[in-house]
Design a protein around this motif. Structure first.
Motif, short mmCIF file in Angstrom:
data_model
loop_
_atom_site.label_atom_id
_atom_site.label_comp_id
_atom_site.label_asym_id
_atom_site.label_seq_id
_atom_site.Cartn_x
_atom_site.Cartn_y
_atom_site.Cartn_z
N ILE A 63 1.07 -1.28 -0.51
CA ILE A 63 0.15 0.31 0.41
C ILE A 63 1.18 0.79 -0.51
CG2 ILE A 63 -1.52 1.30 1.49
CD1 ILE A 63 -3.04 -1.79 2.24
N ALA A 64 0.62 2.26 -0.98
CA ALA A 64 1.08 3.44 -0.64
C ALA A 64 1.21 4.23 0.54
CB ALA A 64 0.60 4.29 -2.07
N PRO A 65 2.38 4.60 0.76
CA PRO A 65 2.64 5.07 1.60
C PRO A 65 1.30 6.57 1.98
CG PRO A 65 4.72 5.15 0.66
CD PRO A 65 3.68 4.31 0.04
N GLU A 66 0.99 6.97 1.07
CA GLU A 66 -0.17 8.08 1.02
C GLU A 66 -1.48 7.59 1.09
OE1 GLU A 66 0.76 7.76 -3.36
OE2 GLU A 66 2.22 7.82 -1.96
N HIS A 67 -1.48 6.29 1.12
CA HIS A 67 -3.10 5.64 1.13
C HIS A 67 -2.99 5.03 2.33
CE1 HIS A 67 -2.68 5.75 -3.64
NE2 HIS A 67 -3.30 7.06 -2.61
N ILE A 68 -1.64 4.71 3.05
CA ILE A 68 -2.07 3.40 4.37
C ILE A 68 -2.50 4.16 5.68
CG2 ILE A 68 -0.10 4.26 5.01
CD1 ILE A 68 -0.35 0.74 5.39
N THR A 69 -3.05 5.84 5.90
CA THR A 69 -3.63 6.27 6.73
C THR A 69 -4.45 6.30 6.49
OG1 THR A 69 -2.76 8.16 6.00
CG2 THR A 69 -1.06 7.77 7.78
N ARG A 70 -5.40 6.08 5.07
CA ARG A 70 -6.71 6.39 4.59
C ARG A 70 -7.38 4.99 4.67
NH1 ARG A 70 -7.81 10.14 0.07
NH2 ARG A 70 -9.65 9.68 1.41
N VAL A 71 -7.17 4.14 5.02
CA VAL A 71 -7.24 2.19 4.50
C VAL A 71 -8.57 1.61 5.22
CG1 VAL A 71 -5.37 1.26 3.45
CG2 VAL A 71 -5.65 1.40 6.56
N PHE A 72 -8.95 2.49 6.23
CA PHE A 72 -10.05 2.21 7.51
C PHE A 72 -11.20 3.03 7.29
CE2 PHE A 72 -6.61 -0.04 9.65
CZ PHE A 72 -6.55 -0.90 8.77
N ASP A 73 -10.70 4.17 6.45
CA ASP A 73 -11.85 5.44 6.03
C ASP A 73 -12.86 4.87 5.45
OD1 ASP A 73 -10.03 6.61 7.53
OD2 ASP A 73 -9.29 8.15 6.23
N PRO A 74 -14.20 4.70 5.96
CA PRO A 74 -15.67 4.35 4.90
C PRO A 74 -15.11 5.02 3.99
CG PRO A 74 -16.14 5.17 6.84
CD PRO A 74 -14.76 5.07 7.09
N PHE A 75 -15.27 4.54 2.73
CA PHE A 75 -15.67 4.95 1.58
C PHE A 75 -14.24 4.89 0.56
CE2 PHE A 75 -19.57 6.38 2.65
CZ PHE A 75 -20.56 5.24 2.89
N PHE A 76 -12.87 5.08 1.32
CA PHE A 76 -11.59 5.24 0.77
C PHE A 76 -11.62 4.27 0.25
CE2 PHE A 76 -7.60 4.88 0.18
CZ PHE A 76 -6.89 6.02 0.30
N THR A 77 -10.95 4.43 -1.45
CA THR A 77 -10.57 3.62 -2.39
C THR A 77 -9.88 4.26 -3.36
OG1 THR A 77 -11.58 1.87 -3.71
CG2 THR A 77 -12.65 3.57 -3.97
N THR A 78 -9.06 3.11 -3.43
CA THR A 78 -8.14 3.38 -5.41
C THR A 78 -8.09 3.15 -6.49
OG1 THR A 78 -6.52 1.42 -4.42
CG2 THR A 78 -5.14 3.71 -3.68
N LYS A 79 -9.69 1.71 -6.39
CA LYS A 79 -10.26 1.18 -7.61
C LYS A 79 -11.24 2.49 -8.41
CE LYS A 79 -10.01 -2.73 -5.40
NZ LYS A 79 -10.84 -3.57 -4.90
N SER A 80 -11.14 1.94 -9.47
CA SER A 80 -11.82 2.73 -10.77
C SER A 80 -13.74 2.79 -9.73
CB SER A 80 -11.64 3.06 -11.96
OG SER A 80 -11.89 1.38 -11.73
N ALA A 81 -13.87 4.21 -10.28
CA ALA A 81 -15.60 3.94 -10.07
C ALA A 81 -16.51 2.64 -10.36
CB ALA A 81 -16.24 5.42 -10.98
N GLY A 82 -16.92 2.23 -10.13
CA GLY A 82 -17.88 0.91 -10.06
C GLY A 82 -17.10 0.01 -9.72
N LYS A 83 -15.81 -0.27 -9.17
CA LYS A 83 -15.13 -1.56 -9.20
C LYS A 83 -14.54 -1.80 -7.68
CE LYS A 83 -13.72 -2.74 -12.62
NZ LYS A 83 -14.57 -3.17 -14.05
N GLY A 84 -15.09 -1.00 -6.27
CA GLY A 84 -15.22 -1.11 -5.12
C GLY A 84 -16.06 -0.33 -4.43
N THR A 85 -16.21 -0.24 -3.17
CA THR A 85 -17.28 0.87 -2.49
C THR A 85 -16.68 1.59 -1.33
OG1 THR A 85 -18.13 -1.16 -1.41
CG2 THR A 85 -18.92 -0.29 -2.71
N GLY A 86 -15.25 1.29 -0.65
CA GLY A 86 -13.87 1.20 -0.30
C GLY A 86 -14.80 0.82 1.25
N LEU A 87 -15.52 0.23 1.48
CA LEU A 87 -16.79 -0.40 2.50
C LEU A 87 -15.78 -1.56 3.84
CD1 LEU A 87 -20.14 0.42 2.00
CD2 LEU A 87 -18.55 2.07 3.16
N GLY A 88 -14.96 -2.53 2.63
CA GLY A 88 -14.63 -4.02 3.44
C GLY A 88 -13.56 -3.60 4.50
N LEU A 89 -12.54 -2.48 4.65
CA LEU A 89 -11.99 -2.60 5.90
C LEU A 89 -12.88 -1.95 6.66
CD1 LEU A 89 -8.35 -2.29 4.59
CD2 LEU A 89 -9.54 -4.21 5.39
#
Length: 99
Positions: free
Chosen positions: A10-36
């Protein structure tokens, strides 16, 4: 319990946000960012912690620690309030080579 992979990490600029609701690095329609965020909520509800360490190019590890001592849930939560992940498994982020 720990789950580890040897993927891209996980890129250092993203690691602090992985547990944030709706945070995703996937393109639109590929993930909601809710899993973690959901996983963290479930673990916290049971008085535990979920932590992540990652190093780009080497992989990521998620570690879940749950109490096993038979205390009632409310007692576990009050006892664990403010408890942080071990130094090498920070919930916020981990920088390789630094405590």
């Amino acid at each position: 319990m720990a789950v580890r992979d040897d993927g891209t990490g996980i890129a250092p600029e993203h690691i602090t946000r992985v547990f944030d609701p709706f945070f995703t690095t996937k393109s639109a329609g590929k993930g909601t960012g809710l899993g973690l965020a959901i996983a963290q909520g479930i673990v916290n509800h049971h008085g535990g912690t979920i932590c992540v360490t990652s190093e780009p190019g080497k992989g990521t590890e998620f570690r879940i620690v749950l109490p096993t001592d038979g205390l009632r849930r409310a007692e576990r939560r009050s006892r664990l309030t403010g408890r942080r992940c071990p130094r090498n498994h920070a919930a916020e982020h981990s920088t390789p080579g630094r405590p």
